[in-house]
Write a protein that holds these residues in place. Structure first.
Motif, PDB file in Angstrom:
ATOM      1  N   ASN A   1     -52.145  11.831  24.240  1.00  0.00           N
ATOM      2  CA  ASN A   1     -51.047  12.568  24.862  1.00  0.00           C
ATOM      3  C   ASN A   1     -51.289  14.077  24.852  1.00  0.00           C
ATOM      4  O   ASN A   1     -52.197  14.586  24.193  1.00  0.00           O
ATOM      5  N   THR A   2     -50.452  14.768  25.611  1.00  0.00           N
ATOM      6  CA  THR A   2     -50.617  16.211  25.797  1.00  0.00           C
ATOM      7  C   THR A   2     -50.532  16.980  24.487  1.00  0.00           C
ATOM      8  O   THR A   2     -51.278  17.950  24.275  1.00  0.00           O
TER       9      THR A   2
ATOM     10  N   ARG B   1     -49.839  18.832  36.521  1.00  0.00           N
ATOM     11  CA  ARG B   1     -49.595  17.398  36.337  1.00  0.00           C
ATOM     12  C   ARG B   1     -48.196  17.196  35.759  1.00  0.00           C
ATOM     13  O   ARG B   1     -47.576  18.153  35.277  1.00  0.00           O
TER      14      ARG B   1
ATOM     15  N   THR C   1     -46.513  17.013  33.220  1.00  0.00           N
ATOM     16  CA  THR C   1     -46.595  17.256  31.778  1.00  0.00           C
ATOM     17  C   THR C   1     -45.505  18.226  31.362  1.00  0.00           C
ATOM     18  O   THR C   1     -45.219  19.191  32.071  1.00  0.00           O
TER      19      THR C   1
ATOM     20  N   THR D   1     -44.076  20.271  25.378  1.00  0.00           N
ATOM     21  CA  THR D   1     -45.107  19.531  24.657  1.00  0.00           C
ATOM     22  C   THR D   1     -46.404  20.323  24.582  1.00  0.00           C
ATOM     23  O   THR D   1     -47.076  20.354  23.554  1.00  0.00           O
ATOM     24  N   ARG D   2     -46.749  20.975  25.690  1.00  0.00           N
ATOM     25  CA  ARG D   2     -47.962  21.799  25.723  1.00  0.00           C
ATOM     26  C   ARG D   2     -47.882  22.931  24.699  1.00  0.00           C
ATOM     27  O   ARG D   2     -48.828  23.145  23.932  1.00  0.00           O
TER      28      ARG D   2
END
Length: 299
Positions: free
Chosen positions: A2-3, A112, A114, A118-119
């Motif tokens: 995952n990210t 994307r 995303t 989270t990033r």
């Protein structure tokens, strides 16, 4: 994968490759370790002078280092964490987000489906692991040196206090790393991204404590918090600037945990302030708009 995990791993790899980061990390580790040696040298010098004066019959006072706790040798590390460690964390944080913008990494990732949160949390996690590793190496080495000086391994109680000091150090450095990330995200120029957090750090570490305590700037380089002046004007200012002086709160909590007899009280309020600042900085970073993360720098 995952990210979050990819971002954390990517940040750790980038930090490992950065030469500036290596230099700062080595300097920080060296200074924290040196703080224990400096404490030991001070002890030996004072003790030698005391024994000579005692032999000459010039004093009957006890040795000032008699009964000193082994944690005495770790106290100087407080100021090195506050000065060198905080600046190191700021540089790491600024580089993390500026690197993304300069290489258009964020633009690629966020093209994307995303989450930007989270990033950013992944990047912070990577930096947090790097900071934890640096603090861990520094304090384990310091623990070994203190044990050698003491002639025996530190007990569980003292070891727990050193570990607690490490946790406080991580919270402070993580807060300043987040400050660096935030300015790296929000600034339009690389120079501004580096300058602004240094100015904020200077204000927090020196200006705010000086306003609330009337202490001389050089006294703020001590590993213990500056004493507040009393009186109507200073009582009001101290009540306002005290909680905002996160570096002074760090010194107070650290001094209490390391059993510095010159600082009394409960460490809990200062720890709460450190946690609050950390939470606020996390919130400020993760609420950065996607468009801001993908914006280009104007050089």
């Amino acid at each position: 994968m995952n990210t979050f995990l990819v971002s954390a791993r990517h940040e750790m790899l980038n930090t490992r490759r950065a030469r500036t980061a290596h230099l700062l990390l080595f300097v920080f580790i060296g200074m924290v370790v040196a703080s224990s040696v400096i404490g030991w040298v001070t002890n030996q010098t004072v003790t030698n002078v005391y024994e000579k004066v005692l032999a000459d019959g010039l004093t009957t006072a006890p040795n000032p280092f008699t009964g000193v706790t082994p944690l005495y040798y770790a106290r100087n590390a407080v100021i090195y964490v506050l000065l060198i460690g905080s600046l190191m964390a700021i540089v790491l944080g600024v580089q993390a987000t500026l690197r993304d913008r300069k290489a258009a990494t964020a633009d690629l990732v966020l093209s994307r489906p995303t989450s930007s949160v989270t990033r950013l949390l992944g990047q912070f996690a990577g930096l947090g692991i790097v900071l934890a590793a640096v603090i861990g190496i520094s304090f384990v080495t310091s623990w070994m040196i203190i044990s050698l000086i003491n002639g025996a391994p530190l007990g569980w109680g003292d070891t727990g206090r050193v570990a607690g000091f490490g946790v406080l150090s991580w919270m402070l450095l993580a807060t300043f790393a987040l400050l660096g990330m935030l300015t790296g995200l929000r600034s339009k120029q690389e120079t501004t991204a580096l300058l602004v957090p240094f100015v904020i750090w200077s204000a927090v570490a020196f200006v705010l404590p000086q306003i609330g305590t009337a202490a001389r700037p050089v006294s703020l380089l001590n590993p213990v918090p500056a004493l507040s002046s009393t009186g109507g004007y200073f009582d009001v200012l101290s009540a306002i600037t005290g909680p905002l002086s996160v570096t002074e709160q760090f010194k107070r909590a650290s001094s209490i945990i390391l059993q510095d007899t010159t600082v009394t009280g409960d460490a809990a309020p200062s720890v709460v302030v450190l946690i609050a600042f950390l939470v606020v900085m996390v919130a400020l970073v993760i609420t950065t708009p996607r468009a801001r993360m993908r914006s280009a720098l104007h050089e």
